[in-house]
Design a protein around this motif. Sequence first.
Motif, short mmCIF file in Angstrom:
data_model
loop_
_atom_site.label_atom_id
_atom_site.label_comp_id
_atom_site.label_asym_id
_atom_site.label_seq_id
_atom_site.Cartn_x
_atom_site.Cartn_y
_atom_site.Cartn_z
N ASP A 129 0.74 -1.29 -0.17
CA ASP A 129 0.00 -0.05 -0.06
C ASP A 129 0.77 1.32 0.01
N LEU A 130 1.83 1.29 0.88
CA LEU A 130 2.81 2.63 0.88
C LEU A 130 3.33 2.69 -0.44
N CYS A 131 4.05 1.76 -1.10
CA CYS A 131 4.81 1.92 -2.27
C CYS A 131 3.70 2.39 -3.53
N ALA A 132 2.41 1.67 -3.62
CA ALA A 132 1.36 2.28 -4.67
C ALA A 132 1.12 3.66 -4.23
N ARG A 133 0.90 4.11 -3.24
CA ARG A 133 0.73 5.44 -2.69
C ARG A 133 1.98 6.38 -3.10
N ALA A 134 3.14 6.06 -2.91
CA ALA A 134 4.25 6.87 -3.12
C ALA A 134 4.42 6.90 -4.70
N TRP A 135 4.19 5.88 -5.41
CA TRP A 135 3.96 6.14 -7.07
C TRP A 135 2.89 7.14 -7.46
N ASP A 136 1.68 7.03 -6.81
CA ASP A 136 0.74 7.72 -7.03
C ASP A 136 0.87 9.28 -6.69
N ALA A 137 1.89 9.41 -5.83
CA ALA A 137 2.05 10.95 -5.59
C ALA A 137 3.39 11.24 -6.23
N GLY A 138 3.84 10.53 -7.37
CA GLY A 138 4.60 10.99 -8.39
C GLY A 138 6.15 10.61 -7.99
N PHE A 139 6.41 9.72 -7.13
CA PHE A 139 7.73 9.18 -6.52
C PHE A 139 7.86 7.71 -7.02
N LEU A 169 -4.71 -12.98 4.66
CA LEU A 169 -6.08 -12.97 3.86
C LEU A 169 -6.80 -11.78 4.25
N GLU A 170 -6.72 -11.21 5.42
CA GLU A 170 -7.68 -10.11 5.84
C GLU A 170 -6.99 -8.92 5.46
N SER A 171 -5.51 -8.74 5.34
CA SER A 171 -5.06 -7.83 4.53
C SER A 171 -5.17 -7.43 3.23
N GLN A 172 -5.33 -8.85 2.60
CA GLN A 172 -5.36 -8.73 1.08
C GLN A 172 -6.78 -8.07 0.58
N ILE A 173 -7.77 -8.73 1.56
CA ILE A 173 -9.17 -8.13 1.27
C ILE A 173 -9.08 -6.78 1.59
N ARG A 174 -8.59 -6.08 2.63
CA ARG A 174 -8.58 -4.66 2.91
C ARG A 174 -7.85 -3.96 1.88
N TYR A 175 -6.83 -4.56 1.46
CA TYR A 175 -6.13 -3.83 0.29
C TYR A 175 -6.99 -3.84 -1.09
N ALA A 176 -7.54 -4.92 -1.33
CA ALA A 176 -8.67 -4.90 -2.60
C ALA A 176 -9.47 -3.82 -2.45
N ALA A 177 -10.32 -3.73 -1.32
CA ALA A 177 -11.30 -2.75 -0.98
C ALA A 177 -11.10 -1.46 -1.09
N LYS A 178 -9.51 -1.42 -0.56
CA LYS A 178 -8.98 0.13 -0.60
C LYS A 178 -8.67 0.58 -2.14
N HIS A 179 -8.11 -0.27 -2.93
CA HIS A 179 -7.59 0.05 -4.14
C HIS A 179 -8.49 -0.26 -5.37
N HIS A 180 -9.21 -1.43 -5.07
CA HIS A 180 -10.02 -1.73 -6.22
C HIS A 180 -11.42 -1.85 -6.18
N GLY A 181 -12.01 -1.54 -4.92
CA GLY A 181 -13.31 -1.61 -4.75
C GLY A 181 -14.24 -2.65 -4.05
N ARG A 182 -15.30 -2.44 -3.75
CA ARG A 182 -15.96 -3.51 -3.12
C ARG A 182 -16.22 -4.70 -3.81
N ALA A 183 -16.53 -4.91 -5.24
CA ALA A 183 -16.57 -6.29 -5.96
C ALA A 183 -15.43 -7.05 -5.71
N THR A 184 -14.00 -6.39 -5.84
CA THR A 184 -13.16 -7.13 -5.78
C THR A 184 -12.82 -7.83 -4.48
N ALA A 185 -13.06 -6.94 -3.40
CA ALA A 185 -12.96 -7.41 -1.91
C ALA A 185 -13.75 -8.39 -1.70
N LEU A 186 -15.01 -8.51 -2.29
CA LEU A 186 -15.97 -9.52 -1.82
C LEU A 186 -15.59 -10.81 -2.54
N ALA A 187 -15.05 -10.58 -3.78
CA ALA A 187 -14.48 -11.68 -4.60
C ALA A 187 -13.57 -12.37 -3.71
#
Length: 236
Positions: A129-139, A169-187
């Motif tokens: 998550d941190l690395c993804a947000r760093a890229w999104d911030a332009g770094f 598994l919980e962190s994977q689901i939380r990451y999916a919800a944060k970055h890819h939305g509800r449908a991916t998290a439920l999947a």
Amino acid sequence: MQCRRGAGDAPAILFLNPDARVTGESLAGARAALMAEPGTGIVGAQLLDEAGRVQLSCARRPSAASLVGQALLLDRARLVPSHFMTEWDHQEDRAVDQVMGAFLMIRRSLFSALGGFDARFFVYYEDVDLCARAWDAGFAVRHLAGIHVRHEGQGTTRAAKAHRLACFLESQIRYAAKHHGRATALALVATAFGAQVPLRLVQALARRSAVEAGETLRGAGLLARALPGLMRAIAR
């Protein structure tokens, strides 16, 4: 991981696993590389196991398709890319999507601007998550092949296999919800109970390991116990 601000005022902050050993020379080299280019926000090191073998630790940024596909083991059939960049020998410096949190050095200013690690992730996916947000911030996030760090691997979770599985598994689901939305998290909730846990049980039984099978079932139970909170988080 609960750390949101690093103490002190040094321009760089290092996050280092307790099972990693680093030299002063490697620390100085990593800091120099981090500060050399204003566009570099995070650097990682060449992780070596106890035998001196390179650990293929750099990873791709997860997509919705790759998260679900990897949960179904489709990466093993090369139908989706693997999370870790196992096709690359890690013998050169280059920009990557993610470096492992076992050795992660970040600009203090960037860490503060990002609000630190997201406290919703525990043990797993906080570095993704941190690395993804760093890229999104332009770094950029860079792997440094010339900076060597000894890393035992799974030193923080080896003795707690059930908790490790549940946290992953919980962190994977939380990451999916944060970055890819509800449908991916439920999947991923569905694949956790419908695919990942059953497949791990099959593997344990194939190895005739009652202990491993028991730990898998305990991990599934811990995840089920966390499910109400997870579902509330997904719904938000």
